[in-house]
Design a protein around this motif. Structure first.
Motif: not given
Length: 340
Positions: A7-21
């Motif tokens: 979500h932001e450069f240099g910030k921890p990645l967030v493991v979340e639910d996102v839609p499958v395309r």
């Protein structure tokens, strides 16, 4: 699906639910089993690439992808659900002069660069063009096939197709990390004599185990092999390694720039290039041909993929941080689905 989202450069990645395309047209949906973690991912994660090459956020990293085809679009032919595949990460037009001559990374009408300009494999599923998937032999695992897309195929491209390394050539490879350690092996396969150079004694020990004839710390290069090497492959791309390359390459020899630092520029002494007829070439990623060849080398057992660390998807940020700090030798991978 779960994905590690930036979500932001240099910030921890967030493991979340996102839609499958779902796959449309000529696309396929791949259930990701493994995704390699490359230093290019670190550059993207930190926002170090030029502004025009940074993706829009939020974004899902990951371009060294292997998994199983879950579904196919209505225009796909020759790829069936259930097929184990690796993914070539340049989505190209297939029609321009660059594509027709096997230089897909230079496609004049590049559609996407998976994991860079569109979402990649730090996720349970990824949708990619059907033409980008390569069926895997039964004896090639997902982890190995994933890193083959870049760490191995890029080395094949640089050694064989950019540098044209041949039998009895003397080759110096500067940097024995994820790219360099596989370049050492490819150069040995074509019959070259190989020197490996790095700042890490541990990485040089691995290079020796995997075929380097001689290994030297970069700090000890002042008295080593001046003007003796037909080819120098610089897998680092800093001012000090370029100077070392120029010191090592023989008159009429070739320097191949394989690594680069996005935030660093430097000069090359043109008189030395001209007077000694040195060829300096860049080598960008790999063609589909080199990726298929990388898979074949793995199938035949002719190359040992160096994977030193495996992480679950939830530890994607840690994987990037470990790679950035130099704690990873060879390649790190995210094991995302059951590897059976």
């Amino acid at each position: 699906m779960k994905a590690a989202v930036m979500h932001e450069f240099g910030k921890p990645l967030v493991v979340e639910d996102v839609p499958v395309r779902p796959p449309a047209g000529n696309e396929v949906l791949v259930r990701v089993h493994s995704c390699g973690v490359c230093y290019s991912d670190v550059k993207l994660f930190k926002g170090l690439l030029p502004r025009e090459r940074l993706p829009a956020l939020p974004h899902i990293l990951g371009h060294e992808i292997a998994g199983v085809v879950e579904g196919v679009g209505p225009l796909v032919r020759g790829v069936e659900p259930g097929t184990r595949v690796g993914v070539h990460f340049y989505a190209t037009c297939g029609r321009c002069s660059q594509c027709r001559t096997g230089h897909e990374p230079l496609c004049e009408n590049l559609i996407n660069q998976i994991g860079f300009t569109c979402n990649g494999g730090y996720a349970e599923y990824v949708t990619v063009p059907g033409r980008n998937v390569v069926p895997l032999p039964g004896n090639v695992g997902f982890d190995e096939a994933g890193i083959a897309a870049d760490a191995i195929a890029t080395s094949v491209e640089a050694v064989k197709r950019t540098a044209h390394v041949g039998l009895a050539d003397r080759v110096a490879i500067i940097g024995a990390g994820g790219l360099g350690i596989h370049a050492v092996q490819v150069a040995r396969l074509v019959g070259a004599w190989v020197l490996a150079v790095d700042v890490s004694a541990a990485k040089l020990e691995q290079a020796a185990e995997l075929g380097a004839h001689e290994c030297r710390l970069h700090s000890d290069m002042g008295d080593c092999g001046a003007k003796l090497f037909d080819v120098v492959i610089d897998a680092v791309g800093r001012q000090d390694t370029v100077k070392t390359s120029l010191r090592l390459v023989r008159p009429g020899g070739r320097i191949i720039m394989l690594g680069y630092a996005s935030d660093v520029s430097f000069s090359i002494p043109t008189p030395e290039i001209v007077h000694h007829q040195i060829t300096v070439s860049g080598s960008r990623a790999s063609s589909m041909q080199s990726y298929v060849e990388a898979i074949t080398l793995l199938e035949r057992g002719q190359l040992t993929p160096l994977i030193s660390r495996r992480y679950p998807l939830e530890q994607a940020t840690r994987a990037l941080e470990d790679l950035s700090s130099g704690a990873v030798s060879g390649r790190a991978v995210l094991d995302i689905a059951d590897q059976s």
